[in-house]
Design a protein around this motif. Sequence first.
Motif: not given
Length: 213
Positions: A28-33, A68-71, A73-78, A117-121
Amino acid sequence: MPKYDINIHKFHEKKKRFLAREQAIINSAIRLAKKQGIANITISLIAKHAGIGKGTIYKHFISKTEILMRILLDYENKIIASLQLSMGATDSDPFAPIQLYLKMRLADPRLDRLMQQLEDQLKYDIQVAKSMAQFYALRRSNIASINEAILLLIKKGLLQDAPSSHYYFSYLALVQGAVDLSLAGNFKLDTDDRESFLSFILEIGTTMGKTSS
């Protein structure tokens, strides 16, 4: 069924529901962001979108920043998990790791832009300093895997002999440029044009520096 086994079953079922709810929060956080921008999402909006109470989110995450941090990390882990699998397929397809990396980055331009954007923030946020250190460790591992694949291709005479970093940074520039262009309003790429463009970029990326061998 013995009482001990019943308790274990209940524990596993409870854990399964907990993890499923946690993933629903992340999704949900991903879709909204992606739709509204990072700054415009709140815990309340995420809870509403996920169909759960606001208080329930705090059973999983202490803050929006942690989500946001979890999102990230999950992306990089994938990526790292997929790269590790593709490294085992290099005998049948030496270009598999490169192609997979580019495919993952180009599959969803809005998601990839969100990760940038998340990494920059988050990179200077002291709340998640330890998690960002973990993220950069994963990033270094991903880069190492890609460089290993590149060096193997050079050794086999399938890529022109050049520093592996030159190839990696070329892939990076190609992906980030393609993501920016596919999302730029002034180019006005419709869905079909965007998919065709990204497929073309993928083909360029996997043939860049390729020898005639």
